[in-house]
Design a protein around this motif. Structure first.
Motif, PDB file in Angstrom:
ATOM      1  N   LEU A  37       0.786  -1.228   0.000  1.00  0.00           N
ATOM      2  CA  LEU A  37       0.000   0.000   0.000  1.00  0.00           C
ATOM      3  C   LEU A  37       0.819   1.280   0.000  1.00  0.00           C
ATOM      4  CD1 LEU A  37      -3.151  -0.708   2.139  1.00  0.00           C
ATOM      5  CD2 LEU A  37      -2.957  -0.429  -0.317  1.00  0.00           C
ATOM      6  N   GLY A  38       1.949   1.302   0.666  1.00  0.00           N
ATOM      7  CA  GLY A  38       2.749   2.525   0.694  1.00  0.00           C
ATOM      8  C   GLY A  38       3.026   3.049  -0.698  1.00  0.00           C
ATOM      9  N   HIS A  39       3.610   2.215  -1.527  1.00  0.00           N
ATOM     10  CA  HIS A  39       3.957   2.610  -2.888  1.00  0.00           C
ATOM     11  C   HIS A  39       2.712   2.753  -3.766  1.00  0.00           C
ATOM     12  CE1 HIS A  39       5.916   2.755  -6.756  1.00  0.00           C
ATOM     13  NE2 HIS A  39       5.261   1.685  -7.134  1.00  0.00           N
ATOM     14  N   LEU A  40       1.816   1.805  -3.669  1.00  0.00           N
ATOM     15  CA  LEU A  40       0.654   1.814  -4.558  1.00  0.00           C
ATOM     16  C   LEU A  40      -0.377   2.865  -4.178  1.00  0.00           C
ATOM     17  CD1 LEU A  40       0.161  -1.973  -5.286  1.00  0.00           C
ATOM     18  CD2 LEU A  40       1.134  -0.232  -6.749  1.00  0.00           C
ATOM     19  N   GLN A  41      -0.398   3.263  -2.904  1.00  0.00           N
ATOM     20  CA  GLN A  41      -1.317   4.330  -2.496  1.00  0.00           C
ATOM     21  C   GLN A  41      -0.989   5.598  -3.285  1.00  0.00           C
ATOM     22  OE1 GLN A  41      -3.637   3.423  -0.526  1.00  0.00           O
ATOM     23  NE2 GLN A  41      -4.655   5.315  -0.067  1.00  0.00           N
ATOM     24  N   GLN A  42       0.288   5.927  -3.362  1.00  0.00           N
ATOM     25  CA  GLN A  42       0.718   7.090  -4.122  1.00  0.00           C
ATOM     26  C   GLN A  42       0.426   6.891  -5.607  1.00  0.00           C
ATOM     27  OE1 GLN A  42       4.865   8.027  -3.760  1.00  0.00           O
ATOM     28  NE2 GLN A  42       4.755   9.676  -5.242  1.00  0.00           N
ATOM     29  N   ALA A  43       0.713   5.711  -6.129  1.00  0.00           N
ATOM     30  CA  ALA A  43       0.458   5.428  -7.539  1.00  0.00           C
ATOM     31  C   ALA A  43      -1.025   5.570  -7.852  1.00  0.00           C
ATOM     32  CB  ALA A  43       0.940   4.017  -7.885  1.00  0.00           C
ATOM     33  N   ARG A  44      -1.878   5.058  -6.943  1.00  0.00           N
ATOM     34  CA  ARG A  44      -3.326   5.150  -7.148  1.00  0.00           C
ATOM     35  C   ARG A  44      -3.763   6.607  -7.189  1.00  0.00           C
ATOM     36  NH1 ARG A  44      -5.318   2.092  -2.805  1.00  0.00           N
ATOM     37  NH2 ARG A  44      -4.726   0.206  -3.878  1.00  0.00           N
ATOM     38  N   SER A  45      -3.246   7.413  -6.256  1.00  0.00           N
ATOM     39  CA  SER A  45      -3.651   8.815  -6.192  1.00  0.00           C
ATOM     40  C   SER A  45      -3.131   9.617  -7.386  1.00  0.00           C
ATOM     41  CB  SER A  45      -3.173   9.450  -4.885  1.00  0.00           C
ATOM     42  OG  SER A  45      -1.760   9.542  -4.865  1.00  0.00           O
ATOM     43  N   GLU A  46      -2.054   9.158  -7.996  1.00  0.00           N
ATOM     44  CA  GLU A  46      -1.489   9.854  -9.156  1.00  0.00           C
ATOM     45  C   GLU A  46      -2.042   9.325 -10.477  1.00  0.00           C
ATOM     46  OE1 GLU A  46       2.747   9.573  -8.772  1.00  0.00           O
ATOM     47  OE2 GLU A  46       2.779  10.843  -6.990  1.00  0.00           O
ATOM     48  N   GLY A  47      -2.951   8.354 -10.413  1.00  0.00           N
ATOM     49  CA  GLY A  47      -3.571   7.834 -11.625  1.00  0.00           C
ATOM     50  C   GLY A  47      -2.730   6.849 -12.405  1.00  0.00           C
ATOM     51  N   HIS A  48      -1.753   6.228 -11.753  1.00  0.00           N
ATOM     52  CA  HIS A  48      -0.921   5.244 -12.449  1.00  0.00           C
ATOM     53  C   HIS A  48      -1.747   4.025 -12.835  1.00  0.00           C
ATOM     54  CE1 HIS A  48       3.239   6.775 -11.299  1.00  0.00           C
ATOM     55  NE2 HIS A  48       2.386   7.686 -10.914  1.00  0.00           N
ATOM     56  N   LEU A  49      -1.255   3.303 -13.830  1.00  0.00           N
ATOM     57  CA  LEU A  49      -1.931   2.101 -14.303  1.00  0.00           C
ATOM     58  C   LEU A  49      -0.992   0.905 -14.181  1.00  0.00           C
ATOM     59  CD1 LEU A  49      -3.475   3.616 -17.542  1.00  0.00           C
ATOM     60  CD2 LEU A  49      -4.639   3.212 -15.373  1.00  0.00           C
ATOM     61  N   LEU A  50      -1.581  -0.260 -14.063  1.00  0.00           N
ATOM     62  CA  LEU A  50      -0.828  -1.504 -14.047  1.00  0.00           C
ATOM     63  C   LEU A  50      -1.075  -2.258 -15.342  1.00  0.00           C
ATOM     64  CD1 LEU A  50      -1.562  -2.831 -10.444  1.00  0.00           C
ATOM     65  CD2 LEU A  50       0.464  -1.628 -11.237  1.00  0.00           C
ATOM     66  N   ALA A  51      -0.076  -3.009 -15.793  1.00  0.00           N
ATOM     67  CA  ALA A  51      -0.233  -3.859 -16.975  1.00  0.00           C
ATOM     68  C   ALA A  51      -0.822  -5.185 -16.504  1.00  0.00           C
ATOM     69  CB  ALA A  51       1.105  -4.062 -17.661  1.00  0.00           C
ATOM     70  N   GLU A  52      -2.098  -5.372 -16.712  1.00  0.00           N
ATOM     71  CA  GLU A  52      -2.804  -6.590 -16.292  1.00  0.00           C
ATOM     72  C   GLU A  52      -2.637  -7.645 -17.382  1.00  0.00           C
ATOM     73  OE1 GLU A  52      -5.087  -8.684 -13.535  1.00  0.00           O
ATOM     74  OE2 GLU A  52      -4.377  -6.629 -13.344  1.00  0.00           O
ATOM     75  N   PRO A  53      -2.007  -8.789 -17.057  1.00  0.00           N
ATOM     76  CA  PRO A  53      -1.749  -9.799 -18.090  1.00  0.00           C
ATOM     77  C   PRO A  53      -3.018 -10.492 -18.566  1.00  0.00           C
ATOM     78  CG  PRO A  53      -1.117 -10.636 -15.943  1.00  0.00           C
ATOM     79  CD  PRO A  53      -1.517  -9.204 -15.742  1.00  0.00           C
ATOM     80  N   ASP A  54      -2.936 -11.042 -19.750  1.00  0.00           N
ATOM     81  CA  ASP A  54      -4.004 -11.845 -20.327  1.00  0.00           C
ATOM     82  C   ASP A  54      -3.938 -13.234 -19.685  1.00  0.00           C
ATOM     83  OD1 ASP A  54      -5.451 -13.669 -21.908  1.00  0.00           O
ATOM     84  OD2 ASP A  54      -5.016 -12.573 -23.758  1.00  0.00           O
ATOM     85  N   TYR A  55      -4.861 -13.518 -18.762  1.00  0.00           N
ATOM     86  CA  TYR A  55      -4.810 -14.756 -17.987  1.00  0.00           C
ATOM     87  C   TYR A  55      -5.097 -16.005 -18.826  1.00  0.00           C
ATOM     88  CZ  TYR A  55      -4.279 -11.783 -13.975  1.00  0.00           C
ATOM     89  OH  TYR A  55      -3.798 -10.852 -13.082  1.00  0.00           O
ATOM     90  N   GLU A  56      -5.888 -15.872 -19.877  1.00  0.00           N
ATOM     91  CA  GLU A  56      -6.123 -17.014 -20.768  1.00  0.00           C
ATOM     92  C   GLU A  56      -4.838 -17.377 -21.495  1.00  0.00           C
ATOM     93  OE1 GLU A  56      -8.813 -19.008 -20.962  1.00  0.00           O
ATOM     94  OE2 GLU A  56      -9.493 -17.810 -19.250  1.00  0.00           O
ATOM     95  N   GLN A  57      -4.121 -16.378 -21.952  1.00  0.00           N
ATOM     96  CA  GLN A  57      -2.851 -16.622 -22.608  1.00  0.00           C
ATOM     97  C   GLN A  57      -1.852 -17.215 -21.610  1.00  0.00           C
ATOM     98  OE1 GLN A  57      -0.699 -13.151 -23.898  1.00  0.00           O
ATOM     99  NE2 GLN A  57       0.451 -14.310 -25.436  1.00  0.00           N
ATOM    100  N   LEU A  58      -1.861 -16.735 -20.386  1.00  0.00           N
ATOM    101  CA  LEU A  58      -0.986 -17.274 -19.351  1.00  0.00           C
ATOM    102  C   LEU A  58      -1.257 -18.752 -19.119  1.00  0.00           C
ATOM    103  CD1 LEU A  58       1.096 -17.091 -17.084  1.00  0.00           C
ATOM    104  CD2 LEU A  58      -0.740 -16.227 -15.595  1.00  0.00           C
ATOM    105  N   LYS A  59      -2.527 -19.115 -18.999  1.00  0.00           N
ATOM    106  CA  LYS A  59      -2.866 -20.531 -18.803  1.00  0.00           C
ATOM    107  C   LYS A  59      -2.364 -21.374 -19.971  1.00  0.00           C
ATOM    108  CE  LYS A  59      -7.305 -20.020 -18.038  1.00  0.00           C
ATOM    109  NZ  LYS A  59      -8.716 -20.260 -17.695  1.00  0.00           N
ATOM    110  N   TYR A  60      -2.569 -20.873 -21.174  1.00  0.00           N
ATOM    111  CA  TYR A  60      -2.111 -21.600 -22.358  1.00  0.00           C
ATOM    112  C   TYR A  60      -0.593 -21.770 -22.329  1.00  0.00           C
ATOM    113  CZ  TYR A  60      -0.593 -22.534 -27.075  1.00  0.00           C
ATOM    114  OH  TYR A  60       0.033 -23.077 -28.164  1.00  0.00           O
ATOM    115  N   LEU A  61       0.144 -20.696 -22.040  1.00  0.00           N
ATOM    116  CA  LEU A  61       1.602 -20.767 -22.046  1.00  0.00           C
ATOM    117  C   LEU A  61       2.130 -21.663 -20.921  1.00  0.00           C
ATOM    118  CD1 LEU A  61       2.529 -17.095 -22.937  1.00  0.00           C
ATOM    119  CD2 LEU A  61       2.898 -19.135 -24.338  1.00  0.00           C
TER     120      LEU A  61
END
Length: 104
Positions: A37-61
């Motif tokens: 939360l320390g790091h991500l709280q600031q990221a959340r308040s600044e509007g940062h985004l995360l790269a959410e992986p494609d879970y179907e592709q992950l399962k396949y790989l």
């Protein structure tokens, strides 16, 4: 190796060493564990985004890696050797000296 196709991982993994997962940018979730939360709280308040992986592709790989274990084991061994040679303390020092010299 399997990695999300975004971010700092590209600094040390090469395309021949990894399978890149597709991703979509998503806001930082509100249910992130407290340890982050320390790091991500600031990221959340600044509007940062995360790269959410494609879970179907992950399962396949993951299944593909299991089925072709020896192919991916060889790939991982090549990646390890690349990392050992290219990301040593000596290599880091040389890159720093080059970078520092470019500033002068």
């Amino acid at each position: 190796m399997i990695a999300t196709g975004w971010g700092g991982v590209h600094e040390y993994l090469r395309p021949e060493h990894a399978a890149w997962l597709n991703y979509q940018f998503q806001p930082v979730p509100s249910d992130v564990p407290a340890i982050f939360l320390g790091h991500l709280q600031q990221a959340r308040s600044e509007g940062h985004l995360l790269a959410e992986p494609d879970y179907e592709q992950l399962k396949y790989l993951m299944w593909e890696t299991y089925r072709n274990y020896f192919v991916y084991k060889a790939q991982a061994m090549q990646a390890r050797e690349f990392l050992r040679q290219e990301l040593s303390w000596k290599q880091a020092a040389l890159k720093f000296v080059q970078w520092r010299g470019s500033l002068l």
